[in-house]
Design a protein around this motif. Structure first.
Motif, PDB file in Angstrom:
ATOM      1  N   UNK A  60       0.820  -1.214   0.000  1.00  0.00           N
ATOM      2  CA  UNK A  60       0.000   0.000   0.000  1.00  0.00           C
ATOM      3  C   UNK A  60       0.847   1.255   0.000  1.00  0.00           C
ATOM      4  N   UNK A  61       1.911   1.259   0.788  1.00  0.00           N
ATOM      5  CA  UNK A  61       2.805   2.425   0.857  1.00  0.00           C
ATOM      6  C   UNK A  61       3.484   2.655  -0.483  1.00  0.00           C
ATOM      7  N   UNK A  62       3.958   1.581  -1.127  1.00  0.00           N
ATOM      8  CA  UNK A  62       4.618   1.741  -2.428  1.00  0.00           C
ATOM      9  C   UNK A  62       3.644   2.222  -3.490  1.00  0.00           C
ATOM     10  N   UNK A  63       2.409   1.738  -3.451  1.00  0.00           N
ATOM     11  CA  UNK A  63       1.403   2.177  -4.423  1.00  0.00           C
ATOM     12  C   UNK A  63       1.187   3.687  -4.321  1.00  0.00           C
ATOM     13  N   UNK A  64       1.044   4.201  -3.101  1.00  0.00           N
ATOM     14  CA  UNK A  64       0.824   5.640  -2.934  1.00  0.00           C
ATOM     15  C   UNK A  64       2.067   6.437  -3.312  1.00  0.00           C
TER      16      UNK A  64
END
Length: 392
Positions: A198-202
């Motif tokens: 999730x962090x990498x996607x954002x």
């Protein structure tokens, strides 16, 4: 400083967290009792020790987040299939490096009796996930990233045990735990990957603000708005104290301990509160640093442009220094070959130095690593035609 088409503010932020990361790892190898004691344990910690650990919380999420941003910027010059190939193959490569090189330099254990999956593994697996997701619209990606980060703490109550396939998959996704291969060999999943994805996607989505034709003033406006909102949201959610972290905080017997309890957020896996208090200030840093250019930013820029090289080198140097320290100042140097037996028998329980020594070693390590890092940075800048450098 060699001119580059890279975005300096991103590299400066990455460089700052890389330098801070070395402090955490020096503490791991040098502070008294660090192999077995939690520096955020309110019953045993001190304010300075707690802060030393808390400040390093910024490293992993910023590292993963900016890996996503860098993926977007790399992909802006490629087709989606080309970006897919790069992210997928680099993700596999990072997982291989984690299992082999990183585990070896962290422990010097040729038997790999205690295999640990850490941040390089998380970045690799997140890149593989992102390689499939890049074909979605940016709006869909933002929604998926927000749902993962905001919602994964609802899964905290699901607790698995044992070494079944179902349990092992859950450890990889959300519950930090060991997978026991035999009596002498185990795999420690320290970075359950779901929230890191999730962090990498954002981070990938944020890359749009750094597109070639994006207005700098508008970018700074959005960095300020998002960074401020995320930081404020941390205090709101943490203050309500109902959701957002595995461990709610409680009022302690002193004000200082209460403050530490408030900021004691869960990293394994990164909770919503943890993510907010790390990425919010990071975005504000990007806002503030964008137009700053001086010798200090040039210093951090060096580390930020060679993150993987620096990561492996700094672990090797710190671990080697700890081993030589035992040779010089006493102790069994073989205990620095950190096998499962060393942990099982708590052979390093009485090992370590003061926090003052930790900070001195940290400063020395950073000063030493600056020169090989700068040399490698210049080599990369002068050899952009070498495709394999993008994997290092």
């Amino acid at each position: 400083m060699l001119k580059s088409t890279r975005i300096e503010s991103i590299d400066i932020l990455r460089g700052v967290v890389m330098v801070i990361m070395a402090l955490d790892h020096v503490r791991d190898y040098f502070y008294y009792g660090s192999f077995f004691n939690d520096p955020t344990d309110l019953e045993t910690t001190t304010p300075i020790l707690f802060f030393t650990r808390f400040i390093t919380h910024y490293c992993a999420p910023v590292f993963v987040f900016l890996a996503g941003t860098s993926a977007f910027l790399y992909g802006s010059k490629k087709t989606k299939p080309e970006l897919f190939k790069f992210l997928f193959t680099r993700g596999i490569w990072l997982i291989i490096l984690e299992i082999t090189v990183n585990n070896l330099i962290w422990k010097f254990d040729l038997t790999f009796s205690r295999l640990i999956l850490q941040v390089i593994w998380a970045i690799g697996l997140s890149m593989i996930a992102l390689s499939f997701l890049i074909f979605l619209s940016r709006r869909a990606l933002v929604l998926i990233g927000l749902i993962i980060i905001a919602g994964h703490n609802t899964l905290d109550q699901i607790v698995m045990n044992g070494n079944s396939l179902k349990s092992s998959i859950w450890y990889i996704l959300h519950q930090s735990n060991f997978i026991y291969i035999s009596d002498t060999h185990r795999i420690g999943v320290f970075y359950p990957v779901l929230p890191w994805i999730g962090i990498m996607i954002l981070g990938y989505c944020l890359g749009a603000l750094y597109s070639k034709n994006y207005e700098p003033a508008l970018r700074k406006k959005w960095l300020l708005i998002i960074g401020s909102s995320v930081t404020v949201l941390f205090f709101v959610i943490r203050g309500i104290n109902i959701y957002g972290d595995l461990m709610p905080w409680e009022v302690q017997d002193t004000t200082t301990k209460t403050i530490m309890a408030f900021f004691k957020v869960t990293k394994y896996p990164p909770s919503l509160a943890y993510t907010l208090i790390t990425l919010g200030p990071a975005l504000l840093f990007l806002y503030g640093i964008e137009s700053v250019k001086n010798k200090i930013t040039d210093f951090f820029l060096v580390f930020g442009r060679v993150p993987l090289f620096y990561y492996f080198l700094h672990v090797l140097v710190i671990h080697s220094l700890a081993l030589f320290g035992m040779l010089i100042f006493g102790g069994n140097w073989q205990h620095m070959i950190i096998t499962a037996e060393v942990f099982d028998n708590a052979l390093l329980i009485n090992y370590g130095y003061s926090l003052f020594i930790v900070y001195l070693v940290w400063i020395g390590v950073i000063a030493f690593l600056y020169f090989p890092s700068k040399k490698y940075m210049l080599y990369k800048a002068n050899n952009k035609d070498k495709w394999w450098l993008s994997y290092l």
